[in-house]
Design a protein around this motif. Structure first.
Motif, PDB file in Angstrom:
ATOM      1  N   MET A   1      65.018   1.461  35.988  1.00 34.42           N
ATOM      2  CA  MET A   1      64.880   2.877  36.362  1.00 34.42           C
ATOM      3  C   MET A   1      63.859   3.596  35.482  1.00 34.42           C
ATOM      4  SD  MET A   1      66.218   4.091  38.967  1.00 34.42           S
ATOM      5  CE  MET A   1      66.865   3.094  40.248  1.00 34.42           C
TER       6      MET A   1
ATOM      7  N   ARG B   1      81.177  18.801  47.250  1.00 34.87           N
ATOM      8  CA  ARG B   1      82.089  18.967  46.100  1.00 34.87           C
ATOM      9  C   ARG B   1      83.345  19.709  46.526  1.00 34.87           C
ATOM     10  NH1 ARG B   1      77.158  20.707  43.325  1.00 34.87           N
ATOM     11  NH2 ARG B   1      76.314  18.889  42.235  1.00 34.87           N
TER      12      ARG B   1
ATOM     13  N   PHE C   1      70.604  -3.104  38.580  1.00 36.92           N
ATOM     14  CA  PHE C   1      69.262  -2.837  38.032  1.00 36.92           C
ATOM     15  C   PHE C   1      68.886  -3.896  36.997  1.00 36.92           C
ATOM     16  CE2 PHE C   1      70.419   1.892  38.714  1.00 36.92           C
ATOM     17  CZ  PHE C   1      70.107   1.789  40.055  1.00 36.92           C
TER      18      PHE C   1
ATOM     19  N   LYS D   1      82.072  14.383  37.424  1.00 33.48           N
ATOM     20  CA  LYS D   1      80.747  14.621  36.832  1.00 33.48           C
ATOM     21  C   LYS D   1      80.811  14.444  35.311  1.00 33.48           C
ATOM     22  CE  LYS D   1      76.803  17.620  36.895  1.00 33.48           C
ATOM     23  NZ  LYS D   1      76.074  18.620  37.619  1.00 33.48           N
TER      24      LYS D   1
ATOM     25  N   GLY E   1      74.057  11.006  44.333  1.00 41.31           N
ATOM     26  CA  GLY E   1      72.905  10.509  43.577  1.00 41.31           C
ATOM     27  C   GLY E   1      71.649  10.510  44.443  1.00 41.31           C
TER      28      GLY E   1
ATOM     29  N   HIS F   1      75.838   7.816  33.733  1.00 40.09           N
ATOM     30  CA  HIS F   1      74.653   8.293  34.460  1.00 40.09           C
ATOM     31  C   HIS F   1      73.429   8.148  33.576  1.00 40.09           C
ATOM     32  CE1 HIS F   1      71.686  11.040  36.202  1.00 40.09           C
ATOM     33  NE2 HIS F   1      72.279  10.771  37.358  1.00 40.09           N
TER      34      HIS F   1
ATOM     35  N   ASN G   1      76.021  -0.389  39.756  1.00 35.53           N
ATOM     36  CA  ASN G   1      74.601  -0.062  39.950  1.00 35.53           C
ATOM     37  C   ASN G   1      73.763  -0.506  38.751  1.00 35.53           C
ATOM     38  OD1 ASN G   1      73.977   1.699  42.496  1.00 35.53           O
ATOM     39  ND2 ASN G   1      76.012   2.310  41.797  1.00 35.53           N
TER      40      ASN G   1
ATOM     41  N   GLU H   1      70.077   5.917  34.255  1.00 33.03           N
ATOM     42  CA  GLU H   1      68.713   6.473  34.209  1.00 33.03           C
ATOM     43  C   GLU H   1      67.844   5.720  33.208  1.00 33.03           C
ATOM     44  OE1 GLU H   1      67.934  11.020  34.331  1.00 33.03           O
ATOM     45  OE2 GLU H   1      69.949  10.707  33.552  1.00 33.03           O
TER      46      GLU H   1
ATOM     47  N   GLN I   1      60.649   5.521  36.935  1.00 34.29           N
ATOM     48  CA  GLN I   1      60.318   6.924  36.662  1.00 34.29           C
ATOM     49  C   GLN I   1      58.911   7.087  36.105  1.00 34.29           C
ATOM     50  OE1 GLN I   1      63.852   9.352  34.983  1.00 34.29           O
ATOM     51  NE2 GLN I   1      64.422   7.220  34.712  1.00 34.29           N
TER      52      GLN I   1
ATOM     53  N   SER J   1      70.152  13.771  44.755  1.00 35.46           N
ATOM     54  CA  SER J   1      69.686  14.371  43.490  1.00 35.46           C
ATOM     55  C   SER J   1      68.465  13.610  42.991  1.00 35.46           C
ATOM     56  CB  SER J   1      70.815  14.344  42.452  1.00 35.46           C
ATOM     57  OG  SER J   1      71.992  14.928  42.960  1.00 35.46           O
ATOM     58  N   GLY J   2      68.680  12.669  42.053  1.00 39.98           N
ATOM     59  CA  GLY J   2      67.561  11.902  41.498  1.00 39.98           C
ATOM     60  C   GLY J   2      66.800  11.117  42.557  1.00 39.98           C
TER      61      GLY J   2
ATOM     62  N   PHE K   1      79.180   3.227  38.937  1.00 43.68           N
ATOM     63  CA  PHE K   1      77.919   3.357  38.182  1.00 43.68           C
ATOM     64  C   PHE K   1      77.591   2.016  37.510  1.00 43.68           C
ATOM     65  CE2 PHE K   1      75.860   7.464  37.925  1.00 43.68           C
ATOM     66  CZ  PHE K   1      76.784   8.336  38.469  1.00 43.68           C
TER      67      PHE K   1
ATOM     68  N   TYR L   1      80.744   9.315  46.504  1.00 39.27           N
ATOM     69  CA  TYR L   1      80.220  10.327  45.570  1.00 39.27           C
ATOM     70  C   TYR L   1      79.038   9.754  44.782  1.00 39.27           C
ATOM     71  CZ  TYR L   1      79.812  12.664  41.053  1.00 39.27           C
ATOM     72  OH  TYR L   1      79.306  13.258  39.928  1.00 39.27           O
ATOM     73  N   THR L   2      79.270   8.599  44.150  1.00 39.80           N
ATOM     74  CA  THR L   2      78.237   8.038  43.268  1.00 39.80           C
ATOM     75  C   THR L   2      76.935   7.797  44.011  1.00 39.80           C
ATOM     76  OG1 THR L   2      79.924   6.968  41.926  1.00 39.80           O
ATOM     77  CG2 THR L   2      77.690   6.099  41.733  1.00 39.80           C
TER      78      THR L   2
HETATM   79  C1  HEM Z   1      65.850   7.468  37.572  1.00 40.48           C
HETATM   80  C2  HEM Z   1      67.103   7.588  37.752  1.00 40.48           C
HETATM   81  C3  HEM Z   1      67.836   8.869  37.975  1.00 40.48           C
HETATM   82  C4  HEM Z   1      67.447  10.156  37.824  1.00 40.48           C
HETATM   83  C5  HEM Z   1      66.097  10.688  37.383  1.00 40.48           C
HETATM   84  C6  HEM Z   1      68.574  10.988  38.184  1.00 40.48           C
HETATM   85  C7  HEM Z   1      68.569  12.363  38.144  1.00 40.48           C
HETATM   86  C8  HEM Z   1      69.605  13.154  38.545  1.00 40.48           C
HETATM   87  C9  HEM Z   1      69.600  14.603  38.567  1.00 40.48           C
HETATM   88  C10 HEM Z   1      68.420  15.466  38.139  1.00 40.48           C
HETATM   89  C11 HEM Z   1      70.784  15.006  39.008  1.00 40.48           C
HETATM   90  C12 HEM Z   1      71.219  16.449  39.218  1.00 40.48           C
HETATM   91  C13 HEM Z   1      72.083  16.864  38.054  1.00 40.48           C
HETATM   92  C14 HEM Z   1      72.758  18.171  38.343  1.00 40.48           C
HETATM   93  O1  HEM Z   1      72.673  18.709  39.450  1.00 40.48           O
HETATM   94  O2  HEM Z   1      73.426  18.644  37.429  1.00 40.48           O
HETATM   95  C15 HEM Z   1      71.558  13.834  39.296  1.00 40.48           C
HETATM   96  C16 HEM Z   1      72.823  13.866  39.792  1.00 40.48           C
HETATM   97  C17 HEM Z   1      73.518  12.739  40.133  1.00 40.48           C
HETATM   98  N1  HEM Z   1      73.117  11.428  39.998  1.00 40.48           N
HETATM   99 FE1  HEM Z   1      71.401  10.805  39.229  1.00 40.48          FE
HETATM  100  N2  HEM Z   1      69.595  10.175  38.549  1.00 40.48           N
HETATM  101  C18 HEM Z   1      69.191   8.890  38.446  1.00 40.48           C
HETATM  102  C19 HEM Z   1      69.903   7.765  38.713  1.00 40.48           C
HETATM  103  C20 HEM Z   1      71.151   7.781  39.276  1.00 40.48           C
HETATM  104  C21 HEM Z   1      71.871   6.601  39.660  1.00 40.48           C
HETATM  105  C22 HEM Z   1      71.368   5.172  39.528  1.00 40.48           C
HETATM  106  C23 HEM Z   1      73.051   7.015  40.166  1.00 40.48           C
HETATM  107  C24 HEM Z   1      74.178   6.213  40.735  1.00 40.48           C
HETATM  108  C25 HEM Z   1      74.004   5.144  41.465  1.00 40.48           C
HETATM  109  C26 HEM Z   1      73.067   8.473  40.106  1.00 40.48           C
HETATM  110  C27 HEM Z   1      74.090   9.259  40.531  1.00 40.48           C
HETATM  111  C28 HEM Z   1      74.111  10.635  40.470  1.00 40.48           C
HETATM  112  C29 HEM Z   1      75.208  11.451  40.930  1.00 40.48           C
HETATM  113  C30 HEM Z   1      76.511  10.954  41.530  1.00 40.48           C
HETATM  114  C31 HEM Z   1      74.842  12.776  40.727  1.00 40.48           C
HETATM  115  C32 HEM Z   1      75.648  14.018  41.077  1.00 40.48           C
HETATM  116  C33 HEM Z   1      76.305  14.575  39.852  1.00 40.48           C
HETATM  117  C34 HEM Z   1      77.202  15.750  40.252  1.00 40.48           C
HETATM  118  O3  HEM Z   1      76.660  16.796  40.573  1.00 40.48           O
HETATM  119  O4  HEM Z   1      78.410  15.570  40.246  1.00 40.48           O
HETATM  120  N3  HEM Z   1      71.896   8.880  39.545  1.00 40.48           N
HETATM  121  N4  HEM Z   1      70.815  12.726  39.013  1.00 40.48           N
END
Ligand code: HEM
Length: 274
Positions: free
Chosen positions: A36, A185, A216, A20, A141, A27, A212, A31, A40, A144-145, A209, A136-137
């Motif tokens: 992206m 995790r 994009f 992380k 992801g 990350h 990805n 975003e 959004q 989450s997002g 990442f 994971y990635t």
């Molecule tokens: C508009 C694009 C994106 C938004 C708004 C977004 C938003 C978020 C948010 C809010 C979290 C939660 C953070 C947390 O729990 O601390 C997160 C986690 C994560 N995102 Fe994104 N994300 C976006 C794009 C991406 C992309 C393109 C990838 C990879 C292909 C990605 C991979 C991840 C991963 C792996 C996590 C988990 C992190 C962890 O807890 O270890 N995200 N994202």
């Protein structure tokens, strides 16, 4: 509060924390990629969404084939959650929704998608200890997002709230995304690995990442080129249609222009293939 970042090969840090921390910057780059950012803001078009979903179909097909081949390998086995996570079947439904019954012949396969797929195959076949990085990635992801993106797409593309067209973003076997991510995790942290492997896993997360982000950038470029190709008189009409429901619905009199247009996007995508 932010914790100071520990050196990635400090074995005192859990793997989940280390990946992380190591991917925070990429990350944020992901975003903030133009594709992206537009997404959004609700500026996602039918063409853009279809391109993205087709790429994801190829990517998850490759990822999950490699996962199946390694499901009993201890470097991956604790992370094997096909019921909860696997996306291929959902993406097949989405492909049929967006591209029609002959979707297999119709979907684009772009250069950046091929690059991503090649890396997944290489990892699965020669360095399966790095599969964790790719899983994971993508899956964390998506949990989450991805959930935010689902709602944005439904609104921007005027999709039914029943979830058609966005099956990819729906995880019917995950009751709580937060709790599932915690379990995931803890499974990551249970993997036994040498400092050398751990270092390569962390590097692979950053590479995944980047794959990805490159995707994009490529999709954005295809969309921009496509918009520039439209004559000014045609553009407003196409923009209006971009918000319409998927093919098959109320298509009388529209079938031909859409078919042509799909051919056009597929040709553009193919011209980006190496
Ligand atoms: C508009 C694009 C994106 C938004 C708004 C977004 C938003 C978020 C948010 C809010 C979290 C939660 C953070 C947390 O729990 O601390 C997160 C986690 C994560 N995102 Fe994104 N994300 C976006 C794009 C991406 C992309 C393109 C990838 C990879 C292909 C990605 C991979 C991840 C991963 C792996 C996590 C988990 C992190 C962890 O807890 O270890 N995200 N994202």
């Amino acid at each position: 509060m932010e914790h100071p970042q520990q050196p990635e090969d400090s074995m005192s840090q859990d793997l989940s924390e280390a990946v992380k921390a190591a991917s925070r910057e990429v990350h944020s780059q992901a975003e903030n990629s133009e594709f992206m950012k537009n997404f959004q803001k609700g500026q996602v078009t039918r063409d853009g969404f279809k391109l993205l979903m087709a790429s994801l179909y190829h990517i998850y097909t490759a990822l999950e084939a490699e996962i199946e081949d390694n499901k009993e390998n201890p470097v991956y086995a604790p992370l094997y959650f096909p019921e909860e996570l696997h996306r291929r079947a959902a993406l097949e439904q989405d492909m049929a929704f967006w591209y029609g019954p002959r979707w297999q012949e119709a979907i684009p396969y772009t250069k950046a998608t091929r690059r991503y797929v090649r890396r997944l195959q290489e990892v699965g076949r020669t360095e399966p200890e790095l599969l964790v990085a790719h899983a994971y990635t993508r899956y964390l992801g998506d949990l989450s997002g991805g959930q935010v993106l689902k709602k944005i797409a439904q609104k921007a593309l005027d999709l039914p709230s029943s979830g058609e067209g966005v099956a990819f973003f729906t995880f019917p076997h995950v009751v709580s995304a937060t709790k599932f991510k915690q379990l995931y995790r803890s499974r990551m942290n249970s993997l036994e690995m040498t400092p050398e492997v751990r270092h390569r896993v962390i590097e692979e997360v950053k590479s995944s990442f980047l794959l990805n982000i490159q995707l994009f950038e490529e999709l954005q470029e295809l969309l921009t080129r496509d918009t520039k190709d439209q004559s000014p008189s045609k553009a407003p009409e196409l923009r209006r249609r971009a918000g319409s429901r998927a093919q098959g619905e109320g298509l009388r009199g529209r079938r031909l222009p859409w078919a042509l247009r799909e051919g056009h996007m597929a040709r553009l995508a193919a011209s980006s293939v190496s």
